[in-house]
Design a protein around this motif. Structure first.
Motif, PDB file in Angstrom:
ATOM      1  N   ALA A   1      45.110  36.279  45.379  1.00  0.00           N
ATOM      2  CA  ALA A   1      44.423  35.064  45.812  1.00  0.00           C
ATOM      3  C   ALA A   1      44.567  33.952  44.783  1.00  0.00           C
ATOM      4  CB  ALA A   1      42.944  35.362  46.054  1.00  0.00           C
ATOM      5  N   GLY A   2      44.736  34.318  43.539  1.00  0.00           N
ATOM      6  CA  GLY A   2      44.842  33.352  42.457  1.00  0.00           C
ATOM      7  C   GLY A   2      44.515  34.049  41.151  1.00  0.00           C
ATOM      8  N   GLU A   3      44.020  33.292  40.183  1.00  0.00           N
ATOM      9  CA  GLU A   3      43.681  33.858  38.884  1.00  0.00           C
ATOM     10  C   GLU A   3      42.292  33.408  38.448  1.00  0.00           C
ATOM     11  OE1 GLU A   3      46.642  32.869  36.021  1.00  0.00           O
ATOM     12  OE2 GLU A   3      48.098  34.327  36.800  1.00  0.00           O
ATOM     13  N   TYR A   4      41.654  34.269  37.670  1.00  0.00           N
ATOM     14  CA  TYR A   4      40.379  33.951  37.041  1.00  0.00           C
ATOM     15  C   TYR A   4      40.518  34.243  35.557  1.00  0.00           C
ATOM     16  CZ  TYR A   4      35.367  34.040  35.931  1.00  0.00           C
ATOM     17  OH  TYR A   4      34.119  33.798  35.388  1.00  0.00           O
ATOM     18  N   LYS A   5      40.432  33.196  34.743  1.00  0.00           N
ATOM     19  CA  LYS A   5      40.612  33.311  33.301  1.00  0.00           C
ATOM     20  C   LYS A   5      41.937  33.991  32.964  1.00  0.00           C
ATOM     21  CE  LYS A   5      35.630  33.287  32.339  1.00  0.00           C
ATOM     22  NZ  LYS A   5      34.478  33.963  31.687  1.00  0.00           N
ATOM     23  N   GLY A   6      42.965  33.642  33.758  1.00  0.00           N
ATOM     24  CA  GLY A   6      44.298  34.156  33.509  1.00  0.00           C
ATOM     25  C   GLY A   6      44.571  35.534  34.079  1.00  0.00           C
ATOM     26  N   ILE A   7      43.605  36.122  34.797  1.00  0.00           N
ATOM     27  CA  ILE A   7      43.757  37.472  35.351  1.00  0.00           C
ATOM     28  C   ILE A   7      43.962  37.378  36.865  1.00  0.00           C
ATOM     29  CG2 ILE A   7      42.648  39.714  35.665  1.00  0.00           C
ATOM     30  CD1 ILE A   7      40.946  39.022  33.182  1.00  0.00           C
ATOM     31  N   PRO A   8      44.982  38.046  37.416  1.00  0.00           N
ATOM     32  CA  PRO A   8      45.195  38.008  38.867  1.00  0.00           C
ATOM     33  C   PRO A   8      43.977  38.534  39.630  1.00  0.00           C
ATOM     34  CG  PRO A   8      47.111  38.934  37.766  1.00  0.00           C
ATOM     35  CD  PRO A   8      46.034  38.822  36.720  1.00  0.00           C
ATOM     36  N   VAL A   9      43.594  37.798  40.675  1.00  0.00           N
ATOM     37  CA  VAL A   9      42.488  38.182  41.550  1.00  0.00           C
ATOM     38  C   VAL A   9      43.072  38.586  42.894  1.00  0.00           C
ATOM     39  CG1 VAL A   9      40.405  37.410  42.745  1.00  0.00           C
ATOM     40  CG2 VAL A   9      40.882  36.615  40.410  1.00  0.00           C
ATOM     41  N   SER A  10      42.744  39.772  43.348  1.00  0.00           N
ATOM     42  CA  SER A  10      43.321  40.272  44.590  1.00  0.00           C
ATOM     43  C   SER A  10      42.705  39.614  45.808  1.00  0.00           C
ATOM     44  CB  SER A  10      43.083  41.778  44.691  1.00  0.00           C
ATOM     45  OG  SER A  10      41.710  42.038  44.971  1.00  0.00           O
ATOM     46  N   VAL A  11      43.455  39.630  46.897  1.00  0.00           N
ATOM     47  CA  VAL A  11      42.865  39.361  48.199  1.00  0.00           C
ATOM     48  C   VAL A  11      41.880  40.484  48.492  1.00  0.00           C
ATOM     49  CG1 VAL A  11      43.349  39.306  50.679  1.00  0.00           C
ATOM     50  CG2 VAL A  11      44.826  38.075  49.092  1.00  0.00           C
ATOM     51  N   ALA A  12      40.698  40.150  48.976  1.00  0.00           N
ATOM     52  CA  ALA A  12      39.673  41.159  49.219  1.00  0.00           C
ATOM     53  C   ALA A  12      40.079  42.078  50.367  1.00  0.00           C
ATOM     54  CB  ALA A  12      38.344  40.478  49.533  1.00  0.00           C
ATOM     55  N   ILE A  13      39.631  43.336  50.291  1.00  0.00           N
ATOM     56  CA  ILE A  13      39.892  44.299  51.354  1.00  0.00           C
ATOM     57  C   ILE A  13      38.572  44.879  51.846  1.00  0.00           C
ATOM     58  CG2 ILE A  13      42.191  44.897  50.501  1.00  0.00           C
ATOM     59  CD1 ILE A  13      40.996  47.401  49.241  1.00  0.00           C
ATOM     60  N   GLY A  14      38.588  45.485  53.038  1.00  0.00           N
ATOM     61  CA  GLY A  14      37.387  46.071  53.611  1.00  0.00           C
ATOM     62  C   GLY A  14      36.897  47.271  52.823  1.00  0.00           C
ATOM     63  N   ASP A  15      35.566  47.448  52.775  1.00  0.00           N
ATOM     64  CA  ASP A  15      35.015  48.538  51.972  1.00  0.00           C
ATOM     65  C   ASP A  15      35.307  49.908  52.562  1.00  0.00           C
ATOM     66  OD1 ASP A  15      33.284  48.200  54.122  1.00  0.00           O
ATOM     67  OD2 ASP A  15      31.458  48.166  52.907  1.00  0.00           O
ATOM     68  N   ASN A  16      35.445  49.991  53.879  1.00  0.00           N
ATOM     69  CA  ASN A  16      35.796  51.269  54.494  1.00  0.00           C
ATOM     70  C   ASN A  16      37.174  51.729  54.018  1.00  0.00           C
ATOM     71  OD1 ASN A  16      36.568  52.388  57.870  1.00  0.00           O
ATOM     72  ND2 ASN A  16      35.720  53.563  56.190  1.00  0.00           N
ATOM     73  N   GLN A  17      38.147  50.827  54.077  1.00  0.00           N
ATOM     74  CA  GLN A  17      39.501  51.161  53.625  1.00  0.00           C
ATOM     75  C   GLN A  17      39.537  51.469  52.134  1.00  0.00           C
ATOM     76  OE1 GLN A  17      38.694  48.784  55.753  1.00  0.00           O
ATOM     77  NE2 GLN A  17      40.189  48.630  57.401  1.00  0.00           N
ATOM     78  N   ALA A  18      38.797  50.694  51.353  1.00  0.00           N
ATOM     79  CA  ALA A  18      38.770  50.921  49.906  1.00  0.00           C
ATOM     80  C   ALA A  18      38.195  52.294  49.577  1.00  0.00           C
ATOM     81  CB  ALA A  18      37.953  49.827  49.219  1.00  0.00           C
ATOM     82  N   SER A  19      37.123  52.675  50.262  1.00  0.00           N
ATOM     83  CA  SER A  19      36.500  53.974  50.021  1.00  0.00           C
ATOM     84  C   SER A  19      37.432  55.114  50.396  1.00  0.00           C
ATOM     85  CB  SER A  19      35.193  54.101  50.811  1.00  0.00           C
ATOM     86  OG  SER A  19      34.217  53.211  50.330  1.00  0.00           O
TER      87      SER A  19
END
Length: 411
Positions: free
Chosen positions: A193-211
């Motif tokens: 999605a972009g960067e935060y303080k120079g660190i790549p920020v992922s596109v968010a994913i659903g919690d069901n899939q993440a679990s």
């Protein structure tokens, strides 16, 4: 190197730091969000977005150091918030528990008219459009974890992963397209999605899939997750249709077949509140009610048939729970407690049977599993298999970190 995973749950915000080489959890933190807001409508379930984001940002900032290579994000699916041209939230979060979709519309309900379920983002938006409740300065909507990714990366519009897009409803999971005019930018990849303080920020994913990603070691297993709600999930090569189940996008071209109970662990919490009310009426307030319930279960010698569909189902919200099989010799608090636990398992097992899936083992996740061995025993008996439980406690946050570690090659 390290990866941060953040999970914006319904009642809590969880963060983990994992070692990208070993997969070991180096740090973890969980805080209550306490974000629900009171409204004039009993059917409305809304949360304060600013409070959720403030607490999530605090965890991220505490976790960041020079070795962090990626920030992975996940959270509660289905719900939406509206944002403006500047990418700022202009509404509360309407959660997956929101009931506006079940209200009457023409000769049916808003959800049924749209072909979705109450709490699903596009149904919520449809109701708001029809009742002039969309904020005037809103230009779009997204999940709360999409919004966290926007906040961290400075984006003005979200990039929504298919795992969340499908949770809005009216979504073709094979072609990744909506049948509803929502103008959402969707990706099936693990984009940044972009960067935060120079660190790549992922596109968010659903919690069901993440679990599921963080918990299942094999596609031949079943995942039982019990939290505020509960789900039974299996991985499939093709979408599967059936009563009270749905197929969702997973990863690598596969699908998750999911059955979701609207009460889940909340059913057990409701019984706890009932007992607490009895204690309070007797002037007893300083008591660990869950510990008392554990003692009750030790003396349970009969079975009551408890239907835990206290909020109905997504397909039929008019359904209600029940207690059957009551006789003079078995109506005890212990048997009621035992029957409710078995009812929670039965609801998930019935949905699993509709999946026509021949799986071998069961894996448990969520606090409902970790904190209640009696629930584990009931699940093992019903599913006919021993249950394994992942060593990491916060499965969704861990999954968000792990998925995007692989996607970014941060190993």
């Amino acid at each position: 190197m390290k990866a941060i995973g953040i999970d914006l749950g319904t009642t809590s915000i969880c963060g983990v730091v994992i070692d990208t080489d070993s997969g070991k959890v180096l740090r973890s933190e969980t805080v209550n969000s306490n974000a629900f807001v009171t409204t004039d409508n009993d059917w409305e379930k809304a949360q304060d977005v600013s409070l959720i984001i403030e607490k999530a940002l605090k965890i991220v900032d505490e976790f960041i150091d020079d070795d962090v290579a990626v920030i992975g994000i996940t959270g509660q699916m289905h719900g939406i918030l509206y944002y403006d041209n500047d990418g700022k939230a202009v509404s509360n979060l309407y959660t997956w528990q929101d009931g506006r979709g079940n209200l009457p519309y023409k000769d049916t309900t808003y959800a049924a008219y749209l072909g979705g379920a109450s709490g699903y983002g596009n149904v919520t938006d449809f109701y708001n459009r029809e009742n002039s409740l969309v904020p005037e300065n809103a230009v779009g909507y997204c999940t709360v974890h999409d919004y966290l990714a926007m906040t961290l990366s400075g984006r003005k519009t979200p990039l929504v992963h298919t795992s969340d897009a499908a949770s809005f409803g009216c979504f073709d999971i094979e072609n990744n397209t909506f049948s509803y005019d929502c103008r959402i930018d969707v990706t099936a990849g693990f984009d940044t999605a972009g960067e935060y303080k120079g660190i790549p920020v992922s596109v968010a994913i659903g919690d069901n899939q993440a679990s599921v990603f963080s918990s299942l070691a094999s596609d031949d297993d079943i995942l039982l997750n019990v939290g505020t709600g509960s789900q039974v999930s299996v991985i499939s090569d093709v979408p599967v249709k059936g009563e009270n189940i749905e197929s969702r996008p997973f990863f690598d071209g596969k699908y998750l077949v999911v059955g979701a109970a609207l009460c889940g662990g909340r059913a057990y919490s409701l019984l706890k509140d009932f007992y607490a009310g009895v204690f309070a009426a007797a002037g007893i307030t300083d008591v660990d009610v869950y510990a008392v319930m554990d003692k009750m279960l030790e003396k349970a010698d009969g079975v009551l048939d408890v239907d835990t569909r206290f909020e109905g189902t997504r397909a039929d919200p008019s359904l209600s729970g029940s207690i059957a099989g009551i006789r003079t010799g078995n109506f005890t608090a212990g048997n009621l407690t035992k029957g409710l636990l078995e009812g929670m398992v039965n609801e998930l097992f019935n949905m699993y049977q509709n999946m026509n899936a021949a799986k071998k083992g069961i894996v448990g996740s969520g606090n409902g599993v970790r904190k209640n061995p009696q629930l584990v025993s009931a699940a093992e008996k019903k599913f006919g298999s021993r249950m394994s439980v992942p060593s990491h406690l916060e499965e969704a946050a861990y999954g968000a970190a792990a998925v995007h570690t692989l996607a970014c090659g941060a190993q």
